[in-house]
Structures are given as structure tokens and as C-alpha cells.
Design an enzyme around this catalytic site. Sequence first.
Site, PDB file in Angstrom:
ATOM      1  N   CYS A 150       0.883  -1.270  -0.114  1.00  0.00           N
ATOM      2  CA  CYS A 150      -0.155   0.131   0.050  1.00  0.00           C
ATOM      3  C   CYS A 150       0.938   1.006   0.003  1.00  0.00           C
ATOM      4  O   CYS A 150       2.099   1.157  -0.399  1.00  0.00           O
ATOM      5  CB  CYS A 150      -0.948   0.070   1.331  1.00  0.00           C
ATOM      6  SG  CYS A 150      -0.126  -0.035   2.713  1.00  0.00           S
ATOM      7  N   THR A 151       0.478   2.390   0.274  1.00  0.00           N
ATOM      8  CA  THR A 151       1.149   3.730   0.201  1.00  0.00           C
ATOM      9  C   THR A 151       2.174   3.736   1.243  1.00  0.00           C
ATOM     10  O   THR A 151       3.323   4.049   0.972  1.00  0.00           O
ATOM     11  CB  THR A 151       0.076   4.923   0.403  1.00  0.00           C
ATOM     12  OG1 THR A 151      -0.822   4.772  -0.575  1.00  0.00           O
ATOM     13  CG2 THR A 151       0.973   6.288   0.234  1.00  0.00           C
TER      14      THR A 151
END
Length: 619
Positions: free
Chosen positions: A216-217
Site C-alpha cells: 500500500c502507500t
Amino acid sequence: MAASSSRDEEEAEYGVLLYYKFTSIPDLDNLFTFFDSNCRSLSLLGRVRLSPNGVNVTVGGKLSSLEKHIAAVSSNILFDGTDFKLASCRRPANDKVAQECGFTSLSIRVVKELVTFSCHPLLKSPDVSNAGRHLSAAEFHSVIQHVGKFLEKEGPDDHKKLVLLDARNLYETRIGKFQPPNVETLDPEIRQYSDLQSWIDNNLEELRGNCVLMYCTGGIRCETASAYLRSKGDGFENVFQLFGGIQRYLEQFPDGGFFKGKNFVFDHRVSVGSSDANILGTCLLCSSPFDDYSSRSRCTYCRMLVLVCDSCRKKGSQYICELCQKNVKTVGSIPLIENDECQELFIPNEPEGVPTSDHAGFSPQLPWRNGTKPSRKLRILCLHGFRQNASSFKGRTASLAKKLKNFADLVFINAPHELPFIYQTGLRDQNSFPPSSVPPNPPPPSNNCSKKFAWFISPDFSCRSGTNWEIADCPFDPLQYMQQTDGFDASLAYLKGVFSQAGPFDGILGFSQGAAMVALVCAQIRATKGQIDFRFAILCSGFAVELADYEKGSINCPSLHIFGNDQGNDRQISSQASRELASLFDDGCSVVIEHEVGHIIPTRSPYIDEIKDFLHRFL
């Protein structure tokens, strides 16, 4: 020249700091005071989220101030081992992007979850101590580069493969994602992170027995998602996550490595790219390469961000995202209403091909507390009671709509079963009058009446719609609602059409017979998945219809039950009937509000505060 140099130096001094930490917080009030005092003294702006299980922080300010903040946080033993991600960037302008991202103010909030993983926020969150094994950026890259060696090391299995799972939302994956050769990649294409749990549940067999690499980020979403996947037991032991997320990976591989495009970020920068200038995203309308979300264009229906290039973007235009297009949404079905009024959908009774009228629309987003805004307001479909209609129910709930207007839009529809116009001749005993003095056809009420509708009808109901009044065969029975048990299939088909043409909706609110309808829809939530999707239900003065086969606690849907207590003077629905309905719902994800103000939805304190508290969990 000197002024320009001064501005450049000021820009170079600015940065953004991201970090999270899952840890047990012994004193939330004390930690809140620390962050409030520290961030304000250092002039930091952004978001700080505190929960009993840790913190999630995204703040911006001068680099020197951010470094002082890191030092202050690091001095607390609770934050040992925290990965502080600090990046220099331009100072945010006081524009729409910075305001929407919360970077023109400081917002510190205590929340139940650092990231809302499930659409059922009242249920227990996954235990992050069971999260997938962390892989550094270099390790993550090596695994992708040498898949065969990695799988052999994890255990010989001819059927095992490596699966790369993106834990982000669709609007993020549009502009950047990992695209390694010879590795299966899965993009769930979800609107929001809380939809990921359902996606995982629906794709377990595709993941079972494989090595799953999740990213994810910045890493926090993978902590919860990987823990949830591992909790599924046998076949889900080999789950890994990219430690530090895409941000750390791009720092390690400035040319992008296996990551193509840009990394979407939740601050004024909007996105961060590598030295690779290739554009992965495309314009929604013309499909030309485009990956700039600065205009904050959104889907008319679900309010998700969409990519619309400068050439295609026009003021007042409406856009439909890919997900809503899959649900056969069309521009013009629901025109915009630029005011703060709740919505009213007058939908014809035919369950198939349901069109909408000019009364429907979206209200603009309104300011949220602490200087930030919710990404979008909740949309709640409202089902009226027996022998009511959308207009009358809208009027009865005007106070509720006003109290919730900052974060929720109420949408009203007529039920599909139209009822005949019936009236009583009065309380006089006609037997006490000579036959000649009793009018053969007593006059109907003189005032104009709107059509009335129902979700359930009596077994002997015959459809007699029209504008002519009929005299009641017998006195009205205050308990007639107990005799209305037919018509569910037609009502369910009708609701499927409503969700297809006017959705999506975050929740359904039902009043009296409307609540009975909502309860049955909740009971069939799995059977209607993909056709009637919602995240919560509100049942007001409800009662059970056709639910005799359901055991207590067997309906698993986040729900709020509002009804009068034993002294509540609800002359229509007994408190016991509403209480028995509430008992059918899983008490782990249901909330009950009992009041003493009759057959209404109370909007004064403390009841409205409890209603707001329930809804805030879904923002």
C-alpha cells in the site's frame, strides 16, 4: 532576484511527515494533549488520529519543525521502532486541494480504528500482532525478481505461486502500481479501504495456498489487511507486506523499479513519482494519458475521484467512474441539486428499468469539524411506513435531516404497492338513525390527499389504485400492520432497481413497516450481494415480518435500532415488538436507542448524539 532566492529557500525548508504505530495507549487524553501542544507550538498542519491501539499521523511544516517533532515523539518509549517517513516538498497553497486534504489546519481526533478496514465498523478489528511478515524494499524487490528461489525457500509445492495484492483504492491504482513480469497481480478495484474485507472474503480461494505479497502507500493498511487474511487459517500462512509501503520502495529505487507510474498520497502533493516519466493513468473521457487529480473531479454518483484531463473538463459537467459504469449508471439519471435539501426520488412502481426524476440529486459537500471534510457524505435510502409516501416521510424527518446535513444525505422513495383511498364515515352508530336519514354514499374527506404506499400488503389485497375514495369495510384496526405479510418479493425486486439506477447507498433507514422491510433485506444481505449493497441499517419503530425462522443474533449487519421504551407512548408499534426485532441482529454490531417520545425518530439530545455517533463510524 533576492526575493526569488528567498522563496526558493523557504520552499526547500518545507516537508511532509508520515508515520504510524500500533501500540497500546494507556492514556489517550494525555497523548492528545501532547500532540495538540507539540504540533501547534511547531506550526504543523495536517491530520493526527489517535486510538486505544496506536497513532496514524500525516503532518506538514518546516523541515526543522518536523525533525523536532520526531525527536519529541521518539523520546516516548511507546514509539520505539517507529518508521518516520520525512520528505521535502513545496509548501501547500491555500487552495482546494490543500483544504480537502486537511493541510490548511490541524485536525487531531480520537477514533476507534486507525484505518477503517471493515464495512462493519462495530465488529472487532483484526489483530495486527498477526500481520504478514515485513519485507524491506530491497527484500520485496528481490522476491519479485527471483520468484522461483523465493517459492522454493518457502516450501516445495508445485501448485504454490506468488500473488501480488494491491491494498489500495481504485483511484490510487489508476495512476501507479507494481507491474512485474511473470508475477500475478491483483487489483481489487475498491472505492474505499473498508471494502477490502469483502473483496478478500469473495476471493479466498484465489489466494489460498499461495504466497501473497501485499503493498500500500505507507504500510498501515497492509498491517490490518494482512492480519485479516492470515486469520483465515490453513492456506494463508504465507502472507508478506512491503514495510514502509511504496514510499520506501521509491526511495530505495528512484527509477521506479517494478513500480510504474505515480504513488498517490493523501496530502497536498497528491502524487509522488519516480524518475520514470511514463504516465500510467488515462482520462476518463478521451483515454489520453493523464494522471493529475489536482482538479478534484469526482464521480456524480459515488463521489470517488476521477481523472478528467484539462481538454475534457468543463464547469458543471458530470462524470461517472468505471465502477458506476459497470452498474449501468447514465449521466442525467440523477441531476445535481445545488442546495442543502435532502433528496427525494419519485420512482415508478415497476421494479425493472427504474428511472429517476428531476427531484433527485446530490447535495454539495459541507465543511466538517476541525477544519477538514469527509471524503463524501453518507447517502441513506429512507423507507417510509405503511400508508405513507416519500413526501410525507421527508416532512416527518425534516428535523433529522437538518441535524445530519453536514455528513449525510437522506434519499426518499415511495414503496411499490399503491394503496386505495379509504376513509371511515365517522363514529356515529348508523343503527341509531332512521335508514332514510343515512346518506347512501357519505362524502369523502374534502381535503386533497396524496397517494399512499406500502412495502407489505395483506394476503387478500387487490390492487385498486386511482383517485376515487372508498368507504372502509370496517373500523381501522390499529394493529393492522401485523396482518400485512405479503408483497415482499415485489418490494425486493423494486429495491434492486432503485439501487441499480439511483445507488450506491451507504445505508438504509426504515420507519415502522419500512423498518420491517429493512430487516428482511438485512437478513438476505448475502443473497442480494451485488444488487443491494449497503454498509449499515437504521430501524426505527420496527417489527418483524416473515422472520420467524431466524434465531437471535443471526442477522449479521451493522444496525441501529430506535424505538420507544415501555413508557414511550408509541401507540402504533409496541416496544416489545421492536425489542424482539433488535434481538435478531448480532449484538456485536448493533446499537439500541430506547426513548420516551412516541412513534417518531427523536432528534433532541441525547438521542441525536447517539445517532450521530453511530453514523460517524462509517465516515
